[in-house]
Design a protein around this motif. Structure first.
Motif, short mmCIF file in Angstrom:
data_model
loop_
_atom_site.label_atom_id
_atom_site.label_comp_id
_atom_site.label_asym_id
_atom_site.label_seq_id
_atom_site.Cartn_x
_atom_site.Cartn_y
_atom_site.Cartn_z
N GLY G 103 0.82 -1.21 0.00
CA GLY G 103 0.00 0.00 0.00
C GLY G 103 0.85 1.26 0.00
N VAL G 104 1.84 1.28 0.86
CA VAL G 104 2.70 2.46 0.93
C VAL G 104 3.42 2.66 -0.39
N ALA G 105 3.89 1.56 -0.97
CA ALA G 105 4.64 1.68 -2.22
C ALA G 105 3.74 2.19 -3.33
N LEU G 106 2.49 1.75 -3.34
CA LEU G 106 1.57 2.25 -4.36
C LEU G 106 1.37 3.76 -4.19
N ALA G 107 1.22 4.15 -2.95
CA ALA G 107 1.05 5.59 -2.71
C ALA G 107 2.25 6.35 -3.23
N LEU G 108 3.43 5.79 -2.98
CA LEU G 108 4.64 6.46 -3.47
C LEU G 108 4.65 6.50 -4.99
N ALA G 109 4.27 5.39 -5.61
CA ALA G 109 4.27 5.35 -7.07
C ALA G 109 3.33 6.41 -7.62
N ILE G 110 2.19 6.57 -6.98
CA ILE G 110 1.25 7.58 -7.46
C ILE G 110 1.87 8.97 -7.32
N LYS G 111 2.53 9.17 -6.21
CA LYS G 111 3.16 10.48 -6.01
C LYS G 111 4.22 10.74 -7.08
N ILE G 112 4.97 9.72 -7.39
CA ILE G 112 6.00 9.89 -8.43
C ILE G 112 5.33 10.19 -9.76
N TYR G 113 4.26 9.45 -10.04
CA TYR G 113 3.61 9.65 -11.33
C TYR G 113 3.02 11.06 -11.43
N GLN G 114 2.47 11.52 -10.33
CA GLN G 114 1.90 12.87 -10.35
C GLN G 114 2.93 13.90 -10.80
N ARG G 115 4.14 13.67 -10.40
CA ARG G 115 5.16 14.66 -10.69
C ARG G 115 5.77 14.47 -12.07
N TYR G 116 6.07 13.24 -12.41
CA TYR G 116 6.87 13.01 -13.62
C TYR G 116 6.09 12.36 -14.75
N LYS G 117 4.88 11.95 -14.51
CA LYS G 117 4.04 11.36 -15.55
C LYS G 117 4.67 10.13 -16.18
N THR G 118 5.46 9.44 -15.45
CA THR G 118 5.96 8.17 -15.96
C THR G 118 6.36 7.30 -14.78
N LEU G 119 6.41 6.02 -15.04
CA LEU G 119 6.84 5.10 -13.99
C LEU G 119 8.06 4.31 -14.41
N GLU G 120 8.60 4.63 -15.59
CA GLU G 120 9.79 3.92 -16.03
C GLU G 120 11.00 4.55 -15.37
N GLU G 121 11.85 3.68 -14.85
CA GLU G 121 12.96 4.21 -14.08
C GLU G 121 13.90 5.06 -14.93
N ASP G 122 14.20 4.58 -16.14
CA ASP G 122 15.17 5.33 -16.94
C ASP G 122 14.60 6.68 -17.36
N GLU G 123 13.32 6.68 -17.71
CA GLU G 123 12.72 7.97 -18.07
C GLU G 123 12.71 8.91 -16.88
N LEU G 124 12.41 8.34 -15.72
CA LEU G 124 12.43 9.17 -14.51
C LEU G 124 13.78 9.81 -14.31
N LEU G 125 14.80 8.99 -14.47
CA LEU G 125 16.14 9.51 -14.21
C LEU G 125 16.49 10.61 -15.20
N THR G 126 16.14 10.39 -16.48
CA THR G 126 16.46 11.45 -17.43
C THR G 126 15.68 12.71 -17.10
N ARG G 127 14.44 12.53 -16.68
CA ARG G 127 13.66 13.74 -16.37
C ARG G 127 14.19 14.46 -15.15
N ILE G 128 14.64 13.69 -14.19
CA ILE G 128 15.22 14.35 -13.02
C ILE G 128 16.47 15.11 -13.43
N ARG G 129 17.24 14.48 -14.30
CA ARG G 129 18.47 15.14 -14.73
C ARG G 129 18.15 16.44 -15.49
N GLU G 130 17.09 16.36 -16.30
CA GLU G 130 16.73 17.55 -17.06
C GLU G 130 16.31 18.70 -16.16
N SER G 131 15.56 18.37 -15.14
CA SER G 131 14.98 19.45 -14.33
C SER G 131 16.04 20.07 -13.42
#
Lengths: 81, 95, 109, 493, 275, 176, 131, 499
Positions: G103-131
């Motif tokens: 449950g907690v992990a799902l909540a976290l995943a939703i929070k991540i998705y809210q911010r970055y609109k993706t759940l793929e790790e590599d895409e997340l990392l590139t987006r973090i790097r961009e920002s």
């Protein structure tokens, strides 16, 4: 313990597990994960662990799948692997 | 009689394989849902049969009942997804 | 003995229906038609098998056994209420998801 | 030997720490702030002097604070050697405080409160080192001293101060953590104790090789003693305000370094052990090299404070050399060199500071003819440089004399040569300064310069006068030293 | 990454497989696990706690302390979901209403809104939100029976499989059914967030409180035997009742937490229509 | 909870009706489930049933107890055997289809719409679920005013819709 | 054959749980999608539960609910007739823990998705790097 | 009631957490007060317990009144009593110091925050006190789950992802531990630590037990962020909100390190650990690697918080190395370092949190001129930094002392070198910051004419400052009294365990 059933269900469990992590669609994963929970529930009851089976039935088959679907609903179904 | 139940149980396992095939192979998510729902209904029966094999059926009936109820909820939840989201296939990558 | 016979017959019938359901799920051409065996054959299969188990459970008639059998039938009742609803829900999901139904002459989808 | 338990050593250390809250509290009122500094310095000196009679009657004052590590308490013991050192540094603190007031006010320096605070801490730590009864206590105070002097060294807070501060820390902390600490731990492991004893606590059962390594680690670990090649921090630290350089880098810090080496040779290894195994040869060689190189480099310096720094490097090694000669005369010379050099060198620094306050000049080449403008300062400079060179009528002569005798006693003729050569070199870098100051025509840049403020002038006169007095009245020192020698050499016999 | 994963998997899998050679065989009645500690539970639990279901007895009594923390874990999860997701500030957006008898959708722009007491109209989130008559009605009929069954499971944890946790999950699921079949607002109106929060704390509090109460009564923490001082039963039955009390606490907490997690996950903490 | 009050024309305004009926039903269910008739468990049962009735009584009977509740219940029970028989027949039909080697020729999926005359929601749901369970048909959607959409698997099933079953349901719920 | 069977039955539960666990572990490490990782995690946890429950099972043992013997308080209960209840107790806890983590992990995943609109790790990392 | 102290220690904050969460729905103001109460009582209890343990020796508390192999027991010896005190102290002081920030930052969910905070403490207290292998797992999960959510409340851009990664790694760790416990259970049939300890000796050569040990250890090592398994730690601890940072960063890893030592001594025996598995050298070398890598990676960071997280990695290396050298001195050093590290990491993170009020970020550049602005806060930061470096008389020095001494005894010269090297690197790390804070004035102030007058002193509010200063003083006091700590508390247990 009923080893014949145990063996059969164990095989199914592994199939379910592999399927659940290799389906390229998160909703499919959620659904197959539900199936995985059914199998586990059966497995526990085969091994005479009724309370565990009950818990798995209520958690795995019920709320856990719903949570999962809800989360997928709120995020995305897309997955690359 | 016990061995009969055992074989019936094994046969149900075999039938579950058929349903599982639908669950694994798809092709669409709703097909998987059908497959899994079918597994669910067989599981209820199988649970009761296991109760017979252990000679403690009164203990297993509760599980089966709970199981039937909750399986319903899961299927309802999963189908609810489509009722809200329009696409059957994945939505486009980014908005 | 007769009881056992009845049990076996019912169970066999149940298995037949289940088998039909399993094969039907595999064979029917599209999602909508697959729901028919899945929704119906399994329901009746459950009914028959549960009944047979309930009857088997009654071969030593005591209050607790009778109650257990009643409980088993309660499952059946529950399945009878929930299964068509679930079937309907899945069907509805398919429709709303925009799945095109199979029509005569199309290949299996 | 009789031991007296008293908290007086602890008080001596804490005296200046108690002053800190007061100094901070009166940070808005400079007069009060400086008053508290004097009060602390005075009380500290008095407390230390009050222990003099006890020690001179052959007793030891001990104060055990608590057990830090099993068998190694945080303990203070006042013995003659420590007292000698403590007396020198605490008495000079009073003078330096006076001088600081003049210097800091004269230049309108910033953050004076911080300056006085850390000065007080540094002094506490110095006294702590002097009174430490064991190696661990000594190490603790040693490190506190290192850290407390860091803000003083980098007081100007500019780029130069920053890099000097870095170098200072790198040398001091690096050597103490990298070499001193493991050496101490190995000693503890071998001996099971760290308490100094007159005959050393490292027994003869330890192999010569290990002892040799330990000795080298200790000598280099105490990088404050500026034995080459770990000397580079000292010239760098000259960016500090002059009172800091004066007290800390002529007296407290560097003397702590050599004091640590003295303690190690006399208290950890024991003179007799070292002598029997003749372990100190490498140390002697190192010290000789340092003496010569330090002097040679000093010859080429134009910045007065840097010159003094290199001079200090070479002078410090006299003490190291004297101790490692392990002969009675040598030790006497080393010990007496502590006060003599302290008074001499602090005078020189005071003079350099006074010149800076009065003229803003740092380089020797710019001081031509200054002697006519600032006669008192330059006279003091002359006296002090005589003391450092080791010529009468100054105290420095005594120490040089004893060292020379010690080298003969120890049958090391080469050392004798080194000492003499170095005296010549000393003269070679000091005399030009004096010569330029008095016998060159006054340059326009320094024309019309007056003497530094009185607060600066008085201390340097006093120290210069003391330098002379000590030649004629060295009895107090000799008495202390003879007590110390009785312990060190006599105990082993 | 894949190769690393494979390496790790093969390594640890190999290690584990290697270790299985010393295991007693599956189902061996003489294995240490079956002979050392557990026989006593089986032999004595009925006479010591009057609970035939040994699992319940061990769960809530012998190892009741574990279970207290197990419930706390659940509580943590609920609080964590609330904390992570809950958004209190509503977003500014248009309102949609459905007229239930006709199924028409009203789109109201701006500030105006239909009073929330209206029975004819239902607030929805978007124009296409479905309304399924069959599912609604069937769920409405099933919910009371699911709840009853859940309470039965809690109450009969002593004699049959089940207990507080399972019952609590089913109870929670009964509310989730409402939320799924109708929408989240309906469920929240029926079982408010505030009550939910209080219940989740209350449930675990009952558990730990019973334990602490035993300590106050002079026995060890969670030693239900001490309850015999205030209950009109013997010491053994006191244990049994203590277990029941604890199970009820577990049930309440689990129910509330399940609802809390669902509500927050399904609506991203906005508490709108949900899944 | 949306209470479709306006659609329920005949209702009794008894406040306690839903509670009592729910309580009795659930207590009966409790007895079956529990199987223990000692005071302690019966007491627990009473408490549980009361809780359920308080909490969810209005779910079973939104807007109070319908008129002629008992008669409707009896009617419903009387309807069941016929339904079972129909289900059995339907299943045989689907079984036949699914096992038939030339299945694809036999079936002809299609969607049928029709208007039902049933009024109350309970009867409509019963009817819809009965359709789902019986001959090759599944309810796709039902609107509140009885507009049915049904998916039929072949022509035969499509024809048999809306006839007898609707009447029987209506009779069971006293709506004819 | 017989020999093989006895050996197979003796250990296969332990072997298969390892396979299952490794599937989960592999998914956790190698998969790119966060939710997939989560599923892997759950499989991993269930595999451990399977292991524990396998420890608890006993040949010829029935479910650990003691059958009522009317008035037989003194009647000795034969522990070999029932399976070992302790692992079941432990695993109830483990299941609960796993669902909580889920449950907690799902909540976290939703929070991540809210911010970055993706759940793929590599895409997340590139987006973090961009920002 | 005093007999129930061990249970109350854990139960009081537990009950308080529930009450707080319940009350937060009704009355928000009262939360802080109850949270304080819920931590003050356990603090008092833990001190009382320490006293009791020191007088009476070992305390065993049987929960539920069942004897150990069947029920769960709490075992308190001097070491875990002191760790308990450390945990409660840190938790209480941190709550006081950061209460203001919590109240403003989480104003709409403070009940949840306090509840999670208290539950985290509960988890840690339980982990330390428990004598049951499985109970430890459950408590570990409590601490983890609360930790995950507290971490996720940080920087919204990065915290959730790092928290999720922590979830994955943490779960693998916990599961490995659980698996190891399962292997122990299948071979011995018991879960009680003391019982297992007694049952194990004949099984020392069984491969299952060896594997069990490996898995338990790897699990615990993941949780404590030991070098090759540390990848979750820097991110997780960097983005955590500062009130939680000063709670989680000091406690979690250190408590897990304690668990490792506990596993080594009181579940398995040193005989098994050091002679049956000849891995002690390998682990010490790994620890050396951890120390060096941690220090080097810290050197590469410009973000102070991130740098500190790598320092934690390196500190964990100290503890593991010390524990695995395998003699009483080094083990004492490791235990002492756990306590010291709790305090110094706490102090450094707390002061960092206070500093963050006056800076815009945690980059080193943001620290310029801070000595002027917030002298006292910076002073505490300096003290904690010195302690981490290992300058006497701060406590960090003394644990290093014992560690090096143990390494000398054990002949692990590599470890000594590495310890000294990391101290030297720490000097660079910290003085880099000190310099920045000391020398450079922020550019905005350069506009003004004089540096001194223009920078207004904006010292941290007293409610934060006083705890901070007390902690800094405590660092020195712990250092000074470390001799008695070792002699009275650590040495007896360690030597008894190692014999």
């Amino acid at each position: 313990m009923i080893w014949q059933l145990d063996l059969a269900i164990l095989t199914l469990v592994i199939v379910c597990a592999i399927a659940a992590i290799s389906v390229k669609d998160l909703l499919g994963t959620a659904i197959l994960f539900g199936a995985y929970s059914f199998m586990m529930c059966l497995l526990w009851s085969i091994m005479a662990a009724v309370d565990v089976a009950f818990t798995e039935a209520s958690v795995g088959a019920g709320v856990s799948t719903v949570f999962f679907v809800a989360a997928v609903f709120r995020t995305t179904r897309r997955t690359k692997d | 009689m016990h061995s009969l139940f055992l074989y019936v149980g094994l046969y149900l396992c075999f039938l579950m394989v058929l349903s599982l095939y639908r669950g694994v192979a798809g092709p669409t998510v709703v097909d998987r849902l059908i497959g899994v729902n079918a597994i669910g209904s067989k599981t209820v029966v199988l649970l009761v049969l296991i109760g017979l094999l252990y000679d403690r059926i009164d203990m297993f009936v509760d599980i089966a009942l709970a199981y039937a109820m909750l399986n319903f909820i899961a299927v309802l939840g999963a189908s609810r997804y489509f009722q809200k989201r329009k696409g059957l296939y994945e939505e486009p990558p980014y908005k | 003995m007769v009881l056992n016979g009845v049990v076996m017959v019912l169970m066999f019938c149940g298995l037949v229906f289940f088998t039909g359901g399993g094969i039907g799920i595999l064979r029917f051409p599209d999602f909508y038609t697959r729901l028919h065996p899945a929704g119906k054959l399994d329901t009746l299969g459950s009914l028959l098998m549960m009944t047979s188990v309930a009857i088997f459970n009654l071969h030593e008639i005591t209050l607790s056994n009778a109650l257990t059998s009643l409980k088993i039938m309660l499952i059946v009742v529950f399945v009878f209420i929930s299964s068509p609803t679930a079937t309907h829900a899945i069907m509805d999901a398919g429709v709303r998801a925009g799945l095109r139904p199979w029509e005569k002459g199309m290949p299996r989808g | 030997m009789e031991t007296i338990h008293s908290i007086r050593p602890l008080l001596a250390i804490l005296a200046s720490l108690f002053a800190i809250p007061l100094i901070v509290g009166f940070s808005r009122r400079p007069a009060m702030r400086e008053f508290w500094t004097f009060a602390a310095a005075g009380s500290k000196f008095l407390i230390i002097v009050s222990m003099l009679p006890l020690v001179l009657t052959g007793r030891r004052v001990t104060c055990t604070i608590f057990e830090i590590i099993p068998g190694v308490p945080l303990q203070l013991t006042v013995d003659t050697l420590g007292l000698l050192f403590a007396l020198v540094s605490s008495s000079l603190w009073i003078l330096t405080s006076i001088y600081s007031v003049g210097y800091m006010r004269g230049l309108g320096e910033h953050s004076q409160t911080r300056y006085f605070c850390f000065f007080a801490v540094a002094l506490s730590a110095t006294i702590g080192v002097a009174f430490s009864a064991n190696l661990l206590t000594l190490y603790i105070f040693y490190e506190i001293l290192s850290l407390a002097t860091y803000p003083l060294v980098t007081h100007h807070q500019d780029e130069e101060a920053r890099s000097s501060g870095r170098r200072y820390l790198a040398y001091i902390l690096g050597s103490s953590i990298g070499l001193f600490l493991p050496a101490m731990l190995i000693s503890y492991h071998l001996a099971g104790t760290l308490t100094f004893s007159a005959s050393g606590f490292l027994g003869a059962s330890i192999s010569r090789k290990v002892l040799m390594i330990l000795l080298i680690m200790f000598v280099f670990g105490a990088a404050k003693a500026a034995v080459m090649p770990l000397h580079a921090w000292l010239p760098a630290a000259m960016v500090a305000p002059t009172p800091v350089s004066a007290l800390l880098h002529a007296v407290a810090v560097v003397k702590v370094g050599v004091f640590v080496i003295i303690r190690i040779i006399t208290g950890v290894f024991g003179v007799n052990l070292l002598k029997s195994l003749s372990l100190t040869t490498p140390v002697i060689v190192l010290a000789c090299i340092t003496i010569l190189c330090g002097s040679l480099i000093a010859l080429s310096q134009d910045n007065l404070k840097r010159l003094l720094a290199y001079s200090t490097i070479s002078q410090l090694s006299y003490i190291v050399l004297g101790v490692s000669l392990l002969s009675q005369r040598g030790l006497t010379g080393a010990f007496i060199h502590i006060p003599m050099h302290a008074f001499g060198k602090i005078t020189l620094f005071f003079c350099a500071g006074a010149i800076f306050v009065a003229t803003g000049k740092k380089n020797i080449s710019e001081m031509k003819g200054l002697g006519r403008q600032m006669p008192i300062t330059m006279a003091a400079f002359f006296i002090a440089s005589l003391s450092i060179i080791g010529l009468p009528p100054c105290g420095g002569f005594l120490s040089k004399w004893n060292l020379v005798l010690g080298s003969i006693e120890a049958h090391r003729p080469l050392v004798l040569v080194v000492l003499l050569v170095s005296s010549l070199l000393n003269a070679g870098y000091f005399m030009p300064v004096v010569y330029k100051a008095f016998f060159f025509k006054t340059e326009s840049a320094v024309a019309g310069v007056k003497e530094a403020p009185l607060c600066c002038l008085i201390p340097l006169c006093l120290t210069a006068i003391f330098s002379i007095i000590f030649l004629f009245y060295p009895q107090p020192f000799y008495e202390l030293i003879s007590h110390a020698l009785k312990c060190i050499i006599g105990a082993g016999v | 990454m894949k190769r690393l994963a494979l390496l790790i998997v093969i390594l640890s899998g190999g290690l584990l497989l290697y270790a299985t050679k010393d295991f007693p065989s599956w189902g061996d009645p003489n294995s240490p696990a079956s002979t050392h500690v557990s026989p006593r539970y089986l032999e004595k639990s009925l006479e010591e706690t009057a609970v035939p279901n040994v699992v319940t007895a061990v769960l809530a009594d012998y190892r009741g302390y574990d279970t207290m923390f197990e419930t706390t874990v659940i509580f943590c999860a609920g609080v964590a979901c609330f904390m992570l997701l809950r958004k209190f500030e509503p977003e500014e957006r248009d309102l949609y209403y459905r007229h239930i008898p006709t199924g028409l959708t009203l789109h109201i722009k701006g500030e105006k809104q239909i009073p929330s007491t209206s029975k004819e109209f239902e607030k929805i989130d978007a124009i296409w939100t479905p309304y399924d008559f069959i599912i609604n009605t069937v769920s409405r009929f099933l919910v009371p029976f699911i709840q009853l069954f859940a309470l039965y499971v809690i109450a009969h944890g002593h004699h049959s499989p089940g207990g507080g946790f399972q019952g609590g999950v089913i109870l929670g699921a009964s509310i989730i059914v409402l939320a799924v079949a109708f929408n989240l607002r309906t469920a929240v109106r029926r079982f408010g967030e505030k009550i939910d929060g209080i219940m989740s704390a209350l449930g675990v509090f009952i558990y730990a409180g019973v334990g602490a109460f035993c300590a106050i009564l002079g026995a060890e923490f969670l030693n239900y035997r001490a309850l015999a001082k205030i209950l009109p039963v013997g010491k053994v039955m006191a244990r049994s009742h203590g277990i029941l009390a604890v199970e009820i606490g577990v049930g309440i907490a689990v129910m509330a937490v399940m609802i809390c997690i669902y509500n927050n996950v399904a609506s991203e903490g906005k508490f709108d229509e949900g899944l | 909870m949306i209470e479709p009050a306006s659609r329920e024309s005949s209702q009794v305004k008894t406040k306690w009706g839903p509670f009592v009926v729910t309580f009795l039903t659930s207590f009966g269910l409790w007895l079956i489930l529990s199987g223990k008739f000692d005071y302690f468990h019966m007491g627990l049962g009473l408490i549980s049933c009361a809780l359920v009735s308080i909490f969810s009584g209005d779910l079973l009977f939104p807007g109070g107890l319908p008129e002629g509740f008992l008669a409707k219940a009896v009617g419903f029970i009387a309807y069941l055997p016929w339904l079972l028989y129909q289900i059995f027949l339907a299943n045989l039909h689907v079984l036949y289809l699914s096992l038939h080697p030339k299945m694809l020729e036999k079936i002809n999926p299609q969607v049928i719409r029709f208007q039902s005359r049933l009024k109350s929601d309970i009867s409509m749901v019963t009817f819809a679920n009965s359709i789902t369970l019986t001959p090759g048909t599944i309810t796709l959607s039902v609107s509140v005013d009885g507009d049915f959409k049904v998916h039929a698997i072949d022509d035969k099933s499509a024809e048999g819709l809306a006839g007898e079953m609707e009447q029987r349901v209506a009779r069971a719920f006293r709506e004819d | 054959m017989d020999f093989l069977l006895t050996h197979l039955v003796a250990k296969y539960n332990f072997w298969l749980y390892i396979i299952l666990m490794m599937i989960g572990l592999y998914a956790m490490i190698a998969k790119n999608n966060l939710i997939k990782k989560l599923v892997g995690m759950n499989i991993f946890q269930t595999a451990i539960i399977l292991f524990y429950v396998s420890i608890g099972s006993k040949r010829g043992g029935t479910i650990p609910i003691v059958e009522h013997i009317a008035g037989g308080g003194e009647h000795a209960i034969n522990p070999t007739r029932y399976v070992n209840p302790l692992p079941h107790v432990l695993m109830l806890t483990a299941i609960v823990v796993s669902v909580s983590t889920f449950g907690v992990a799902l909540a976290l995943a939703i929070k991540i998705y809210q911010r970055y609109k993706t759940l793929e790790e590599d895409e997340l990392l590139t987006r973090i790097r961009e920002s | 009631m005093t007999g129930n102290y061990p249970a109350l220690l854990v139960t009081v904050p537990l009950l308080a957490a529930f009450v707080i969460y319940g009350c937060s729905w009704l009355h928000k103001r009262s939360c802080l007060f109850m949270a304080l109460l819920g931590l003050t009582i356990p603090f008092a209890i833990s001190v009382a317990l320490l006293k009791k343990v020191l007088i009476n020796g070992h305390i065993s508390y049987h929960l539920g009144g069942w004897d150990p192999p069947w029920g769960i027991a709490y075992e308190l010896d001097p070491i875990n009593a002191i760790v308990l005190v450390a945990v409660t102290t840190v938790a209480l002081v941190n709550l006081i110091a950061t209460s203001k920030e919590i109240e403003t930052r989480f104003s709409d969910r403070r009940g949840a925050f306090y509840a999670l905070y208290l539950l985290f403490v509960v988890g840690l207290l339980g982990i330390v006190a428990t004598g049951d292998l499985f109970n430890l797992y459950v408590l570990l999960e409590i601490a983890s789950i609360t930790g995950y959510s507290l971490i996720a409340m940080g920087d919204p851009a990065r915290a959730p992802l790092s928290s999720l990664n922590y979830v994955f790694m943490g779960t693998i760790g916990a599961c490995f531990y659980l698996l190891g416990v399962g292997y122990i259970y299948i071979m011995t049939g018991s879960l009680n630590m003391a019982d297992v300890h007694a049952l194990l000796p004949p099984l020392y050569h069984s491969s299952a037990i060896v594997v069990a040990f490996i898995f338990c250890l790897v699990g615990v090592m993941i949780k404590m962020g030991f070098f090759p398994l540390h990848s979750w730690l820097p991110n997780a601890y960097t983005y955590v909100p500062s009130p939680a940072a000063s709670l989680i960063a000091p406690l979690m890893t250190k408590v897990m390190a304690y668990v490792m030592i506990r596993l080594m001594i009181s579940v398995f025996s040193p005989k098994f650990v050091f002679s049956s598995i000849a891995a002690s050298n390998a682990v010490v070398w790994l620890a050396c690697l951890a120390i060096v890598m941690g220090a080097l990676m810290a050197l590469a960071q410009r973000d102070v918080r991130r740098m500190l997280t790598y320092i934690i990695v390196s500190e964990i290396g100290y503890i593991v190395g010390g524990a695995w050298i395998g003699n009483a001195t080094a083990m004492s050093g490791a235990v002492l370092h756990i306590i010291n590290d709790v305090l110094m990491t706490f102090c450094v993170f707390l002061s960092l949190g206070a500093i963050a009020r006056s800076t815009k970020g945690y980059q080193i550049e943001n620290f310029s001129g801070l000595f002027k602005k917030i002298p006292v806060t910076m002073a505490t930061f300096v003290v904690s930094g010195l302690s981490i470096i290992g300058i006497p008389p701060t406590c960090g020095f003394f644990s290093k002392w014992y560690l090096i001494l143990g390494a000398i005894e054990g002949g692990h010269y590599g470890f000594i070198v590495v310890l000294l090297l990391s101290s030297l690197i720490n000097i660079i790390l910290f003085f880099r910051i000190f310099e920045e804070a000391f020398f450079v004035y922020p550019k905005t102030n350069a506009v003004h004419t004089e540096g001194e007058a223009s920078i207004a002193i904006a010292e941290t509010p007293f409610v934060t400052l006083i705890p901070l200063v007390l902690t800094a003083i405590l660092l020195i006091f712990t250092g000074i009294y470390s001799g008695s700590l070792i002699a009275l508390i650590i040495k007896p247990v360690v030597s008894a365990g190692l014999l």
